[in-house]
Design a protein around this motif. Structure first.
Motif, PDB file in Angstrom:
ATOM      1  N   UNK A 107       1.992  65.151  22.492  1.00  0.00           N
ATOM      2  CA  UNK A 107       1.018  64.060  22.371  1.00  0.00           C
ATOM      3  C   UNK A 107       1.643  62.683  22.578  1.00  0.00           C
ATOM      4  N   UNK A 108       2.854  62.478  22.093  1.00  0.00           N
ATOM      5  CA  UNK A 108       3.449  61.136  22.155  1.00  0.00           C
ATOM      6  C   UNK A 108       3.775  60.697  23.573  1.00  0.00           C
ATOM      7  N   UNK A 109       3.851  61.657  24.504  1.00  0.00           N
ATOM      8  CA  UNK A 109       4.223  61.299  25.870  1.00  0.00           C
ATOM      9  C   UNK A 109       3.132  60.495  26.569  1.00  0.00           C
ATOM     10  N   UNK A 110       1.924  60.516  26.025  1.00  0.00           N
ATOM     11  CA  UNK A 110       0.845  59.693  26.590  1.00  0.00           C
ATOM     12  C   UNK A 110       1.222  58.217  26.566  1.00  0.00           C
ATOM     13  N   UNK A 111       1.936  57.796  25.519  1.00  0.00           N
ATOM     14  CA  UNK A 111       2.362  56.393  25.438  1.00  0.00           C
ATOM     15  C   UNK A 111       3.389  56.060  26.510  1.00  0.00           C
ATOM     16  N   UNK A 112       4.226  57.042  26.872  1.00  0.00           N
ATOM     17  CA  UNK A 112       5.215  56.822  27.936  1.00  0.00           C
ATOM     18  C   UNK A 112       4.515  56.669  29.277  1.00  0.00           C
ATOM     19  N   UNK A 117       2.395  52.538  33.439  1.00  0.00           N
ATOM     20  CA  UNK A 117       1.253  51.870  34.069  1.00  0.00           C
ATOM     21  C   UNK A 117       1.073  50.436  33.590  1.00  0.00           C
ATOM     22  N   UNK A 118       2.050  49.943  32.793  1.00  0.00           N
ATOM     23  CA  UNK A 118       2.035  48.544  32.407  1.00  0.00           C
ATOM     24  C   UNK A 118       1.553  48.226  31.014  1.00  0.00           C
ATOM     25  N   UNK A 119       1.220  49.243  30.220  1.00  0.00           N
ATOM     26  CA  UNK A 119       0.757  49.000  28.859  1.00  0.00           C
ATOM     27  C   UNK A 119       1.950  49.031  27.909  1.00  0.00           C
ATOM     28  N   UNK A 120       2.139  48.007  27.077  1.00  0.00           N
ATOM     29  CA  UNK A 120       3.310  47.975  26.188  1.00  0.00           C
ATOM     30  C   UNK A 120       3.224  49.030  25.092  1.00  0.00           C
ATOM     31  N   UNK A 121       4.400  49.436  24.610  1.00  0.00           N
ATOM     32  CA  UNK A 121       4.476  50.326  23.462  1.00  0.00           C
ATOM     33  C   UNK A 121       4.050  49.571  22.211  1.00  0.00           C
ATOM     34  N   UNK A 154      12.098  46.078  31.177  1.00  0.00           N
ATOM     35  CA  UNK A 154      10.750  46.558  30.877  1.00  0.00           C
ATOM     36  C   UNK A 154      10.411  46.552  29.395  1.00  0.00           C
ATOM     37  N   UNK A 155      11.407  46.490  28.519  1.00  0.00           N
ATOM     38  CA  UNK A 155      11.130  46.381  27.082  1.00  0.00           C
ATOM     39  C   UNK A 155      11.239  44.926  26.662  1.00  0.00           C
ATOM     40  N   UNK A 156      10.188  44.385  26.067  1.00  0.00           N
ATOM     41  CA  UNK A 156      10.293  43.023  25.548  1.00  0.00           C
ATOM     42  C   UNK A 156      10.921  43.051  24.156  1.00  0.00           C
ATOM     43  N   UNK A 157      11.078  41.882  23.552  1.00  0.00           N
ATOM     44  CA  UNK A 157      11.758  41.809  22.254  1.00  0.00           C
ATOM     45  C   UNK A 157      11.005  42.592  21.186  1.00  0.00           C
ATOM     46  N   UNK A 158       9.674  42.466  21.156  1.00  0.00           N
ATOM     47  CA  UNK A 158       8.887  43.169  20.138  1.00  0.00           C
ATOM     48  C   UNK A 158       9.053  44.684  20.279  1.00  0.00           C
TER      49      UNK A 158
END
Length: 513
Positions: A107-112, A117-121, A154-158
């Protein structure tokens, strides 16, 4: 370790899904693999195919492994072959009944996928990802996709802060009876840069607590743990590590033995193979282990140079800013120092050769490498100031006094004794001196090629293998003057390294003096 407790709702499958475990003696590193015959009744009934993700169940343990299919009589029809990693994870014996079933959807791979596709974690997504990684539910393909999604900038500070917190949450966290617990880290990229083995005894001898965990080499000719291991045992369990620190105030242990940030240990294996750089993953990797080890004040060395891991001063400063900001969000006092990454540190490259340099500095030998000595004194001094043992600007003087008085050497011997006893250094049986083809001044050194040369000679697997470098920047060479000495444990490995060296004209760059 890729282990999780099976949910109560996952009932035991029918007897047809049970096979006998068999250890095949195949080293797949951390990758859990199960091998089945293609014509196995279980393989056919369950619809298992090569690369399927399979849950292996034995008693109260469930591990998730990748299926490899055999079209031979390597296995019996009722056997499940296990790689060494799967064997250790399940803790079974040959012939033990093991159940097999399809792994649950990830299930968690949906976030990856959404990140690609450009949506932040968000925080919850990264925690779920970290939990599934540690439970072994992510295959190498999943891990590679995650790393790609986090690569570059691709990872921002937050997101970096959230990932660091998630990595801490899914591992152990140590606590110490002290308000100040110090630690250090170097982002890497410089062969021979073994300052940790000097900084820890200096700082511990001055009364600070420093429980240092370090890594083994993955793509380099020696990690700090590899170099320390030729001098003393480093594979300590958590309670052993506590005992060493209680006794001596510091330790130098292999981080993989205490599993303080297990998600990071798994990610590193795939990240290094991909050779993808990411400030976000690096920051989460470093700081999650510092938080998990119980540190409160952390000094981070960032060498930069043309052939170092960090290539420019601008990139080094950007990384430093992110490390310090993330540390602040996690309640850590983080200080970064930018350092020269233009050439190796010390003379030795490879576990035993680097250990020789460390011992020479600790013992105050005349032939001790002065660059390693000075770099260690600078870092130890800054850490003493950060930890409150020295006033601003006075730390290096205290570090120097501690080194020259012999207190650091005695402390290092005490740490080695507490970790299991000091060892004699291994000796290489084969060596060869490489000489300069042309005269002139050394104006550039390729750190990466020197590291490759030491690895081809057998380091770090062969602890005595590696090289000693004789021509630092500024050296004026004459034709035939020694550039380096290669060491290997077999004639074949020495020849292998020499063949590479003969094709590399840019190991060092020489200009007319």
């Amino acid at each position: 370790m890729s282990i999780h407790q099976p949910p109560a709702a996952n009932a035991v499958h029918a007897a047809g899904s049970v096979l006998r475990a068999r250890r095949l003696g195949i080293d797949t590193y951390q990758h859990l693999v199960v091998y089945l015959r293609r014509d196995s009744p279980v393989c056919r009934a369950e619809g298992f195919e090569a690369q399927s993700r399979i849950e292996l169940i034995c008693g109260a343990l469930t591990v998730t492994a990748t299926l490899n299919v055999a079209d031979s009589e390597l296995l019996e029809l009722d056997e499940a072959g296990l790689s060494d990693a799967s064997w250790r994870a399940l803790g079974v014996r040959d012939g033990t009944p093991v159940q097999l079933r399809h792994a649950a959807p990830l299930q968690s791979f949906a976030a990856v996928r959404a990140k690609l596709q450009g949506r932040p974690f968000d925080d919850a997504a990264l925690l779920a990802v970290a939990q599934d990684i540690v439970a072994g539910r992510y295959s190498d393909i999943h891990l590679a996709t995650l790393i790609t999604a986090c690569s570059g900038s691709h990872l921002d500070l937050a997101e970096t802060i959230a990932l660091t917190r998630a990595m801490v949450a899914v591992g152990q966290r140590m606590q110490w009876p002290a308000e100040v617990v110090v630690d250090k880290h170097c982002v890497g990229g410089l062969p021979g840069n073994r300052t940790t083995l000097l900084v820890v005894p200096i700082v511990a001898a001055c009364g600070l607590i420093m429980p240092k965990t370090s890594s083994r080499a993955i793509t380099s000719p020696a990690g700090t743990a590899d170099t320390m291991e030729v001098l003393a045992p480093v594979s300590l369990e958590v309670e052993q590590m506590r005992q060493v620190v209680r006794r001596e105030g510091g330790c130098i242990a292999w981080g993989g033995g205490v599993a303080l940030s297990p998600a990071d240990d798994i990610l590193i294996r795939v990240e290094r193979a991909l050779e993808l750089d990411s400030d976000g993953l690096l920051v989460a990797s470093v700081l999650s282990k510092k938080v998990a080890a119980g540190a409160t004040h952390v000094l981070i060395d960032i060498p930069w140079g043309r052939t170092a891991k960090v290539r420019s001063e601008q990139a080094a400063r950007q990384l430093a800013n992110r490390l310090e900001a993330c540390g602040q969000a996690l309640g850590l006092h983080v200080r970064c120092v930018l350092s020269d990454g233009s050439q190796p540190v010390g003379s030795g490259i490879g576990p035993a050769q680097e250990a020789l340099d460390v011992l020479a500095v600790l013992r105050g030998q005349d032939d001790a490498p002065q660059d390693l000595r000075q770099r260690a004194l600078t870092l130890a001094g800054l850490l003493l100031e950060l930890g409150g043992k020295a006033a601003q600007g006075q730390g290096e003087a205290l570090a120097l006094q501690t080194l020259e008085s012999g207190a650091a050497w005695r402390k290092f011997q005490g740490i080695c004794a507490a970790q299991g006893g000091m060892r004699e250094l291994p000796q290489a049986c084969c060596s060869q001196v490489l000489t300069a083809r042309h005269g002139g001044r050394v104006v550039a050194i390729d750190n990466r090629k020197l590291s490759t040369l030491a690895k081809l000679a057998g380091a770090p697997r062969a602890a005595a293998a590696g090289l000693r470098f004789h021509a630092p920047l500024g050296t004026v060479l004459t034709p035939g003057q020694p550039l380096l000495t290669l060491y290997a444990e077999t004639p074949g490995e020495l020849r292998y390294a020499l063949d590479y060296a003969e094709t590399q004209s840019a190991l060092v760059t020489v200009e007319d003096a």
